[in-house]
Design a protein around this motif. Structure first.
Motif, short mmCIF file in Angstrom:
data_model
loop_
_atom_site.label_atom_id
_atom_site.label_comp_id
_atom_site.label_asym_id
_atom_site.label_seq_id
_atom_site.Cartn_x
_atom_site.Cartn_y
_atom_site.Cartn_z
N LYS A 29 39.30 116.64 68.28
CA LYS A 29 39.16 115.19 68.23
C LYS A 29 37.68 114.86 68.15
O LYS A 29 36.87 115.41 68.86
CB LYS A 29 39.76 114.55 69.48
CG LYS A 29 39.70 113.02 69.39
CD LYS A 29 39.93 112.36 70.73
CE LYS A 29 39.73 110.86 70.62
NZ LYS A 29 38.45 110.43 70.09
N ALA A 30 37.34 113.96 67.26
CA ALA A 30 35.94 113.56 67.09
C ALA A 30 35.57 112.57 68.18
O ALA A 30 36.11 111.46 68.20
CB ALA A 30 35.72 112.95 65.71
N PRO A 31 34.68 112.96 69.10
CA PRO A 31 34.28 112.03 70.16
C PRO A 31 33.65 110.77 69.57
O PRO A 31 32.95 110.83 68.55
CB PRO A 31 33.23 112.81 70.96
CG PRO A 31 33.41 114.24 70.57
CD PRO A 31 33.99 114.24 69.19
N TYR A 32 33.93 109.64 70.19
CA TYR A 32 33.36 108.33 69.83
C TYR A 32 33.95 107.74 68.56
O TYR A 32 33.55 106.66 68.15
CB TYR A 32 31.82 108.39 69.69
CG TYR A 32 31.14 109.09 70.82
CD1 TYR A 32 31.13 108.54 72.09
CD2 TYR A 32 30.54 110.34 70.63
CE1 TYR A 32 30.52 109.21 73.15
CE2 TYR A 32 29.93 111.00 71.68
CZ TYR A 32 29.92 110.43 72.93
OH TYR A 32 29.32 111.09 73.97
N PHE A 33 34.88 108.43 67.91
CA PHE A 33 35.49 107.93 66.68
C PHE A 33 36.96 107.60 66.92
O PHE A 33 37.57 108.07 67.87
CB PHE A 33 35.39 108.98 65.56
CG PHE A 33 34.01 109.12 64.98
CD1 PHE A 33 33.62 108.36 63.88
CD2 PHE A 33 33.10 110.01 65.53
CE1 PHE A 33 32.35 108.49 63.35
CE2 PHE A 33 31.83 110.15 65.00
CZ PHE A 33 31.45 109.38 63.91
N HIS A 34 37.54 106.83 66.00
CA HIS A 34 38.96 106.52 66.03
C HIS A 34 39.75 107.83 66.00
O HIS A 34 39.27 108.85 65.53
CB HIS A 34 39.30 105.65 64.81
CG HIS A 34 40.71 105.19 64.78
ND1 HIS A 34 41.70 105.89 64.14
CD2 HIS A 34 41.30 104.10 65.34
CE1 HIS A 34 42.85 105.24 64.28
NE2 HIS A 34 42.64 104.15 65.00
N ARG A 35 40.98 107.78 66.47
CA ARG A 35 41.81 108.99 66.55
C ARG A 35 42.18 109.57 65.19
O ARG A 35 42.72 110.68 65.12
CB ARG A 35 43.09 108.70 67.35
CG ARG A 35 42.81 108.43 68.81
CD ARG A 35 44.07 108.19 69.63
NE ARG A 35 44.97 107.25 68.99
CZ ARG A 35 46.29 107.38 68.95
NH1 ARG A 35 46.89 108.39 69.53
NH2 ARG A 35 47.03 106.48 68.35
N GLY B 104 29.01 120.48 64.56
CA GLY B 104 30.09 120.17 63.66
C GLY B 104 29.87 118.86 62.93
O GLY B 104 28.85 118.18 63.11
N VAL B 105 30.83 118.51 62.08
CA VAL B 105 30.79 117.27 61.32
C VAL B 105 32.11 116.53 61.54
O VAL B 105 33.17 117.13 61.52
CB VAL B 105 30.53 117.51 59.81
CG1 VAL B 105 31.62 118.33 59.17
CG2 VAL B 105 30.33 116.20 59.07
N SER B 106 32.02 115.23 61.75
CA SER B 106 33.21 114.41 61.94
C SER B 106 33.58 113.77 60.61
O SER B 106 32.71 113.27 59.89
CB SER B 106 32.96 113.33 62.99
OG SER B 106 32.74 113.94 64.25
N ALA C 191 31.43 110.74 56.75
CA ALA C 191 31.09 112.00 57.43
C ALA C 191 29.90 111.75 58.34
O ALA C 191 29.00 110.97 58.01
CB ALA C 191 30.75 113.10 56.42
N CYS C 192 29.90 112.42 59.49
CA CYS C 192 28.80 112.22 60.44
C CYS C 192 28.54 113.50 61.22
O CYS C 192 29.46 114.10 61.77
CB CYS C 192 29.13 111.09 61.41
SG CYS C 192 27.77 110.71 62.55
N ILE C 193 27.28 113.90 61.21
CA ILE C 193 26.83 115.00 62.05
C ILE C 193 26.06 114.37 63.20
O ILE C 193 25.11 113.61 62.98
CB ILE C 193 25.91 115.97 61.29
CG1 ILE C 193 26.65 116.60 60.12
CG2 ILE C 193 25.38 117.05 62.24
CD1 ILE C 193 25.78 117.51 59.26
#
Length: 117
Positions: free
Chosen positions: A68-74, A46-48, A38-40
């Motif tokens: 879609k979480a920017p900068y993260f895998h799909r 929001g949280v990815s 998890a990443c804020i």
């Protein structure tokens, strides 16, 4: 309770969960066994969280659960701050379980068992 505080309250009790700020600037990256679940971000609300796969992420995005979480895998989605606590907890714990299951058997064995809610 702030959104970060809600995420913190969900993540902190998970066995082996640790919070860090790997990029500086106020990120909350929650990890288990050195792997993020998890990443804020410092600026994006929001949280990815990780989902089981790209198809699951796409379905959740189409259903309006997240974006879609920017900068993260799909296979990652970003849950908005308006996400209700039960859904937020479910998505974070699912992400934790996915990441934990991907750790080596030795790393998994070193972690305490997780109590199911």
């Amino acid at each position: 309770m702030s959104f970060r505080a809600r995420v913190h309250a969900i993540c902190k009790p998970l066995p082996g969960a640790e919070k860090s700020d790997p990029w500086g600037g106020g990120h909350d990256a929650w990890k288990v066994g050195g792997k993020m679940f998890a990443c804020i971000g410092a600026t994006l609300p929001g949280v990815s969280v990780k989902t089981a796969d790209v198809e699951t992420a796409s379905m959740l995005i189409d259903a309006g659960v997240g974006i879609k979480a920017p900068y993260f895998h799909r296979s990652w989605i970003n849950l908005p701050e308006s996400t209700e606590t039960p859904e937020l907890s479910h998505r974070i714990c699912t992400s934790y379980d996915i990441v934990r299951a991907g750790l080596t058997k030795k790393a998994q064995a070193a972690l305490p068992a997780r109590e199911e809610a």
